[in-house]
Design an enzyme around this catalytic site. Sequence first.
Site, PDB file in Angstrom:
ATOM      1  N   ARG A  23     -33.585  62.820  33.357  1.00 16.22           N
ATOM      2  CA  ARG A  23     -34.960  62.298  33.342  1.00 16.22           C
ATOM      3  C   ARG A  23     -35.870  63.332  32.690  1.00 16.22           C
ATOM      4  NH1 ARG A  23     -35.550  60.761  38.893  1.00 16.22           N
ATOM      5  NH2 ARG A  23     -34.621  58.806  38.231  1.00 16.22           N
ATOM      6  N   ASN A  87     -36.541  67.190  45.659  1.00 17.50           N
ATOM      7  CA  ASN A  87     -35.238  67.107  45.008  1.00 17.50           C
ATOM      8  C   ASN A  87     -34.418  68.336  45.355  1.00 17.50           C
ATOM      9  OD1 ASN A  87     -35.651  64.765  43.137  1.00 17.50           O
ATOM     10  ND2 ASN A  87     -37.288  66.086  42.383  1.00 17.50           N
ATOM     11  N   ASP A 103     -30.374  68.319  38.774  1.00 19.78           N
ATOM     12  CA  ASP A 103     -30.656  67.478  39.932  1.00 19.78           C
ATOM     13  C   ASP A 103     -29.337  67.204  40.658  1.00 19.78           C
ATOM     14  OD1 ASP A 103     -30.807  64.966  41.443  1.00 19.78           O
ATOM     15  OD2 ASP A 103     -32.807  64.753  40.598  1.00 19.78           O
ATOM     16  N   ASP A 105     -28.854  65.177  43.256  1.00 21.43           N
ATOM     17  CA  ASP A 105     -28.828  63.853  43.887  1.00 21.43           C
ATOM     18  C   ASP A 105     -29.546  63.764  45.237  1.00 21.43           C
ATOM     19  OD1 ASP A 105     -26.950  63.145  41.761  1.00 21.43           O
ATOM     20  OD2 ASP A 105     -25.433  64.123  42.979  1.00 21.43           O
ATOM     21  N   ASP A 107     -32.142  64.016  48.143  1.00 22.58           N
ATOM     22  CA  ASP A 107     -33.598  64.092  48.163  1.00 22.58           C
ATOM     23  C   ASP A 107     -34.065  64.039  49.609  1.00 22.58           C
ATOM     24  OD1 ASP A 107     -33.933  63.775  45.222  1.00 22.58           O
ATOM     25  OD2 ASP A 107     -33.109  61.795  45.628  1.00 22.58           O
ATOM     26  N   ASP A 120     -30.045  59.420  49.398  1.00 22.24           N
ATOM     27  CA  ASP A 120     -29.028  59.468  48.346  1.00 22.24           C
ATOM     28  C   ASP A 120     -27.782  60.275  48.711  1.00 22.24           C
ATOM     29  OD1 ASP A 120     -30.727  57.859  46.821  1.00 22.24           O
ATOM     30  OD2 ASP A 120     -31.718  59.593  45.929  1.00 22.24           O
ATOM     31  N   GLU A 123     -24.788  58.823  46.854  1.00 17.90           N
ATOM     32  CA  GLU A 123     -24.806  59.218  45.437  1.00 17.90           C
ATOM     33  C   GLU A 123     -24.331  60.661  45.289  1.00 17.90           C
ATOM     34  OE1 GLU A 123     -27.903  59.524  41.655  1.00 17.90           O
ATOM     35  OE2 GLU A 123     -28.712  59.165  43.653  1.00 17.90           O
TER      36      GLU A 123
END
Length: 176
Positions: A23, A87, A103, A105, A107, A120, A123
């Site tokens: 991102r 994050n 990152d 994953d 959070d 997450d 994830e």
Amino acid sequence: MKIPKEGDFITIQSYKHDGSLHRTWRDTMVLKTNENSIIGVNDHTLVTESDDRRWVTREPAIVYFHKKFWFNIIAMIREEGVSYYCNLASPFVLDNEALKYIDYDLDVKVFKDGEKKLLDVEEYERHRRQMHYPKEIDHILKENVKILVDWINNGKGPFSQEYVKIWYDRYHQLKK
């Protein structure tokens, strides 16, 4: 890379562990820098996802990055109060292109009433297996969740109402 000054605009790029771009935030205004941290603000900032989808942030947010901690913090300023999105991520690096971090994953969301929620986890587990996160990374992230929760519980740094007010006021001064 020269360190950005107060009022400068920088790009922020998050990556995944495998090196893929995740991102990008364009035009984050720098509010303060020192050798270990950068404080900035996003206000209706263009965000581009890895699949080229684009969107604009809805509200002003104070962003905090540190070179020693494995998390970054976004204080979202809304009429009904401040909420946080944190994050779990590598410490940032800064080059001529952008402020960059990985990152990981996980959070932590902190609602305006103080409720905390770890997000997450599935994830994280999926990516940990797919991208072969080293055991050391897993340990570091779990330890940094503890540090982050301590900061939240004790109103440290970005989790202090005074902190958010000071930096949001400074943003308005620089914007003029």
